[in-house]
Design an enzyme around this catalytic site. Structure first.
Site, PDB file in Angstrom:
ATOM      1  N   HIS A 133       0.844  -1.201   0.000  1.00  0.00           N
ATOM      2  CA  HIS A 133       0.000   0.000   0.000  1.00  0.00           C
ATOM      3  C   HIS A 133       0.878   1.251   0.000  1.00  0.00           C
ATOM      4  O   HIS A 133       2.068   1.186   0.300  1.00  0.00           O
ATOM      5  CB  HIS A 133      -0.880   0.020   1.259  1.00  0.00           C
ATOM      6  CG  HIS A 133      -0.079   0.058   2.524  1.00  0.00           C
ATOM      7  ND1 HIS A 133       0.336  -1.077   3.186  1.00  0.00           N
ATOM      8  CD2 HIS A 133       0.417   1.100   3.252  1.00  0.00           C
ATOM      9  CE1 HIS A 133       1.044  -0.743   4.247  1.00  0.00           C
ATOM     10  NE2 HIS A 133       1.112   0.574   4.319  1.00  0.00           N
ATOM     11  N   HIS A 168       5.783   6.074  -1.367  1.00  0.00           N
ATOM     12  CA  HIS A 168       6.596   4.860  -1.464  1.00  0.00           C
ATOM     13  C   HIS A 168       5.789   3.667  -0.980  1.00  0.00           C
ATOM     14  O   HIS A 168       4.917   3.791  -0.124  1.00  0.00           O
ATOM     15  CB  HIS A 168       7.888   4.989  -0.643  1.00  0.00           C
ATOM     16  CG  HIS A 168       7.654   5.059   0.818  1.00  0.00           C
ATOM     17  ND1 HIS A 168       7.221   6.202   1.453  1.00  0.00           N
ATOM     18  CD2 HIS A 168       7.754   4.099   1.782  1.00  0.00           C
ATOM     19  CE1 HIS A 168       7.087   5.955   2.745  1.00  0.00           C
ATOM     20  NE2 HIS A 168       7.392   4.692   2.969  1.00  0.00           N
TER      21      HIS A 168
END
EC number: 3.1.4.58
Length: 197
Positions: free
Chosen positions: A42, A126
Site C-alpha cells: 500500500h 513509497h
C-alpha cells in the site's frame, strides 16, 4: 486500534510488482532482508497509530469529506529507492500532486478528528518492499534491478482506512496483517490545496 489512511494498488499492479519482487528474491543478500507481503502492499497517506474508538465516527466523516473533495487520478508503480539503507521501496509516478493533496487531506482529517499525529512532513510516496534486519544490507543490487521498473498506469478512485495488526506470535518472518475498515470513493471535480474540513 492502529490505523492509517492509504491508497491500495489494484490486483494488476500488485501482480506486475510481484513478478519484479520475485526476481529480487533471487539476488545475493535477499535472504538477509525481511520482505513485505503482497496483501499488505500500500501507499500510506497518513499514519495515525493507536486511535481511540470514540474518535472513529468523526474520523470516518472527515475522511469521507476528504474523498468527496478529491478527484480520481492516475498513478503507476515506478522505480525504486531506499531510506537510509534500511528500507527498500518502489515509488510512484503519475499525478503525484493529487496523491500529495490526498495525503494532506487525510492527515488534516485525522488531526481535526482529534487523532494525535506525528509532526507533519512533506509526503514522499513509497510502497515498502523490504527492510534490513540489522545495520543494513547493501541494497545496490536491488535498487539497480528496480531502476527500470515501470508499472501499468491505473486510476486511483478510493481512499482507504486500514487497520494494522502487528505480529504477536513471535514466529520469525510473521507479517503484520491489514484489514480495510473503511473506504470512500474519490468524487471531487478539482479544488484547491487546503486541508480536509
Amino acid at each position: 486500534m492502529r490505523l492509517f489512511a492509504a491508497v491500495l494498488p489494484p490486483a494488476g499492479a500488485v501482480a506486475e510488482l510481484g513478478a519484479v519482487v520475485d526476481a529480487l528474491h533471487a539476488l545475493p543478500g535477499a535472504g538477509e532482508l525481511r520482505w513485505t507481503s503482497r496483501p499488505g502492499w500500500h501507499f500510506t497517506l497518513a499514519f495515525m497509530g493507536e486511535v481511540d474508538d470514540a474518535l472513529l465516527p468523526d474520523l470516518r466523516a472527515r475522511l469521507a469529506r476528504a474523498a468527496r473533495r478529491t478527484p480520481p487520478f492516475a498513478l503507476r508503480l515506478h522505480g525504486g529507492g531506499h531510506f537510509g539503507g534500511r528500507a527498500l521501496w518502489t515509488g510512484a509516478a503519475g499525478d503525484l500532486d493529487a496523491l500529495r493533496l490526498l495525503a494532506e487531506r487525510a492527515d488534516a482529517a485525522a488531526r481535526r478528528a482529534g487523532v494525535a499525529m506525528e509532526e507533519h512532513r512533506r509526503y514522499r510516496a513509497h510502497l515498502t518492499l523490504a527492510r534490513a534486519r540489522g545495520e543494513g544490507e547493501p541494497l545496490a543490487p536491488f535498487l539497480a534491478a528496480l531502476d527500470g521498473f515501470e508499472g501499468t498506469r491505473w486510476r486511483v478512485g478510493e481512499l482507504a482506512l486500514v487497520r494494522s495488526n502487528l505480529p504477536v506470535s513471535g514466529v520469525p518472518g510473521e507479517q503484520p496483517r491489514y484489514a480495510t475498515v473503511g473506504s470512500w470513493r474519490l468524487e471531487g471535480g478539482g479544488g484547491g490545496a487546503e486541508g480536509s474540513g
